[in-house]
Motif scaffolding. Structure first.
Motif, short mmCIF file in Angstrom:
data_model
loop_
_atom_site.label_atom_id
_atom_site.label_comp_id
_atom_site.label_asym_id
_atom_site.label_seq_id
_atom_site.Cartn_x
_atom_site.Cartn_y
_atom_site.Cartn_z
N HIS A 5 -4.60 4.82 6.64
CA HIS A 5 -3.28 5.36 6.90
C HIS A 5 -3.29 6.88 6.69
O HIS A 5 -3.75 7.36 5.66
N ALA A 28 6.85 5.28 -4.74
CA ALA A 28 7.49 3.96 -4.56
C ALA A 28 6.80 3.13 -3.48
O ALA A 28 7.00 1.92 -3.42
N PHE A 30 3.08 2.99 -2.28
CA PHE A 30 1.70 3.48 -2.46
C PHE A 30 0.91 3.47 -1.15
O PHE A 30 0.24 4.44 -0.82
N GLY A 31 0.94 2.36 -0.40
CA GLY A 31 0.20 2.26 0.87
C GLY A 31 -1.28 2.50 0.65
O GLY A 31 -1.93 1.83 -0.14
N ALA A 32 -1.83 3.52 1.34
CA ALA A 32 -3.23 3.89 1.13
C ALA A 32 -3.33 5.00 0.09
O ALA A 32 -4.41 5.58 -0.11
N TYR A 35 -0.04 10.06 -0.77
CA TYR A 35 0.79 10.93 -1.62
C TYR A 35 0.25 10.92 -3.06
O TYR A 35 0.16 11.95 -3.72
N ASP A 52 2.77 -5.03 -1.26
CA ASP A 52 1.61 -5.63 -0.57
C ASP A 52 0.43 -5.71 -1.54
O ASP A 52 -0.07 -4.67 -1.99
N HIS A 77 5.15 -4.64 -7.14
CA HIS A 77 6.55 -5.07 -7.05
C HIS A 77 7.24 -4.35 -5.91
O HIS A 77 6.81 -3.28 -5.48
N PHE A 79 10.06 -1.86 -4.68
CA PHE A 79 10.50 -0.66 -5.40
C PHE A 79 11.94 -0.77 -5.90
O PHE A 79 12.37 -0.02 -6.76
N ASP A 100 8.21 6.48 1.06
CA ASP A 100 7.71 6.65 2.44
C ASP A 100 7.91 5.27 3.09
O ASP A 100 7.06 4.39 2.99
N ILE A 101 9.07 5.12 3.70
CA ILE A 101 9.58 3.80 4.07
C ILE A 101 8.81 3.21 5.26
O ILE A 101 8.34 3.94 6.11
N GLY A 102 8.73 1.88 5.28
CA GLY A 102 8.17 1.23 6.46
C GLY A 102 6.80 0.62 6.21
O GLY A 102 6.42 0.37 5.08
N VAL A 103 6.08 0.39 7.31
CA VAL A 103 4.77 -0.26 7.19
C VAL A 103 3.65 0.78 7.28
O VAL A 103 3.84 1.86 7.84
N GLN A 107 -1.30 -2.26 7.66
CA GLN A 107 -0.50 -3.45 7.99
C GLN A 107 -0.34 -3.58 9.51
O GLN A 107 -0.55 -4.65 10.07
N MET A 127 5.47 -8.09 4.30
CA MET A 127 4.70 -7.04 3.63
C MET A 127 4.02 -7.59 2.38
O MET A 127 2.93 -7.18 2.03
#
Ligand code: SAM
Length: 313
Positions: A5, A28, A30-32, A35, A52, A77, A79, A100-103, A107, A127
């Motif tokens: 990502h 809030a 994390f994703g990859a 940030y 996720d 969890h 957020f 950073d909202i969304g997928v 994913q 998710m």
């Protein structure tokens, strides 16, 4: 292997948060960890959330999560649960919250997660990889409810027509089947510029993950957990999300009074909980050229005041 990502509006988010050594910052989403990486590099401590489990598992391998005491603490969890989860970790106030909202690309690009209309996979779209899936919803919900979801969360003007076609095609089990049903219902010509399945997939994903309620509850949680002077930075990707962020920050900065079920009108207009609200910050042309997924992103930033958090409406 899917491409990692690419963080969106990274420099702008970091500039807004201005993390310093020892500051406690919440990532809030994390994703990859794009940030989080930049925040850790500035010496801050990060409490990162992701619903996720794959994202959390990848984060657990980072050296900052393994050192004692850790500078990266991962919370598997939603957020919206940040206040309780942070309290359990002994954290009552933080200096910044990034959302950073969304997928994530991980994913979207993995067909087995069921988010992509351009590839075939199971109709999942969760998710958290748990709970009711898109297939459960589409195969079990009444036609009128499906139409409402498509209309409200996908701004699909032909929502009734698409819902009727979905119900007629039940049971649906793959993303390809769903995409074809939607395209056929809308009379899509192959090669037309925008795939009409985009709107329906967005709508179903938002519904399955309760994304708009999560966003609203996450903003309320950020208001509760931020210290005076703490920064909130929220990146959203479509107008439904941005509308929620914009309205929340307008009300929080006192530009408009928030209606409350609990308080008489005169008391509902409380002291502003945020100030220094930025204008919408958009990616530069150079960023959208580099990363087309940044195209529709909007960042809004504000600074927490010392006023008590408002009661959630
Ligand atoms: C756009 S990605 C974040 C990318 C991240 N900023 C980066 O640079 O790698 C969004 C992530 O947030 C997670 N997510 C979305 N909504 C969530 C929620 N309500 N609670 C927790 N995590 C959420 C998704 O699972 C996904 O991994």
């Amino acid at each position: 292997m899917t491409a990692p990502h690419t963080p969106v509006l990274l420099d702008e988010v970091i500039q807004a948060l201005a993390p310093g050594p020892g500051d406690v910052i919440v990532d809030a989403t994390f994703g990859a960890g794009g940030y989080t990486r930049a925040i850790l590099d500035r010496g801050a401590i990060v409490h990162a959330f992701d619903r996720d489990p794959d994202a959390i598992a990848a984060g657990e391998t980072w050296p900052e999560a393994r050192q004692a005491p850790p500078r990266l603490v991962l919370h598997p969890h939603r957020f919206s649960r940040m206040v309780a989860a942070l309290a359990e970790a002994g954290v009552r106030r933080v200096a910044g919250v990034a959302m950073d909202i969304g997928v994530s690309s991980m994913q979207l690009d993995r067909p087995e997660r069921g988010f992509a209309f351009s590839a075939d996979g199971p109709l999942d779209m969760t998710m958290s990889q748990s709970g009711p899936t898109a297939a459960n919803f589409l195969n079990e919900a009444p036609e009128a409810e499906i139409a409402d979801v498509l209309f409200h969360f996908g701004e699909e003007r032909q929502s009734r027509r698409v819902a009727r076609a979905i119900v007629a095609a039940r049971p649906l089990s793959t993303t390809r089947e769903l995409a074809e049903v939607v395209r056929k219902a809308l009379g899509h010509r192959p090669g037309a510029p925008k795939d009409p399945a985009t709107r329906s997939f967005q709508a179903i994903r938002i519904h399955v993950n309760g994304e708009l309620d999560e966003l609203q509850n996450g903003l309320n949680a950020a208001e509760q957990i931020l210290a005076a002077g703490g920064r909130l930075a929220v990146v959203s990707f479509h107008s439904l999300e941005d509308r929620i962020v914009k309205r929340f920050l307008r009300e929080a900065t006192g530009a408009t009074a928030r209606a409350s079920r609990h308080l008489p009108e005169a008391r509902a207009a409380s002291a502003p909980t945020f100030e220094n609200l930025s204008k919408a910050i958009r990616p530069t042309d150079a960023e959208t050229l580099r990363n087309p997924r940044a195209r529709s992103a909007t960042l809004r930033v504000a600074v927490r005041t010392s006023a008590p958090a408002r009661e959630a409406a």
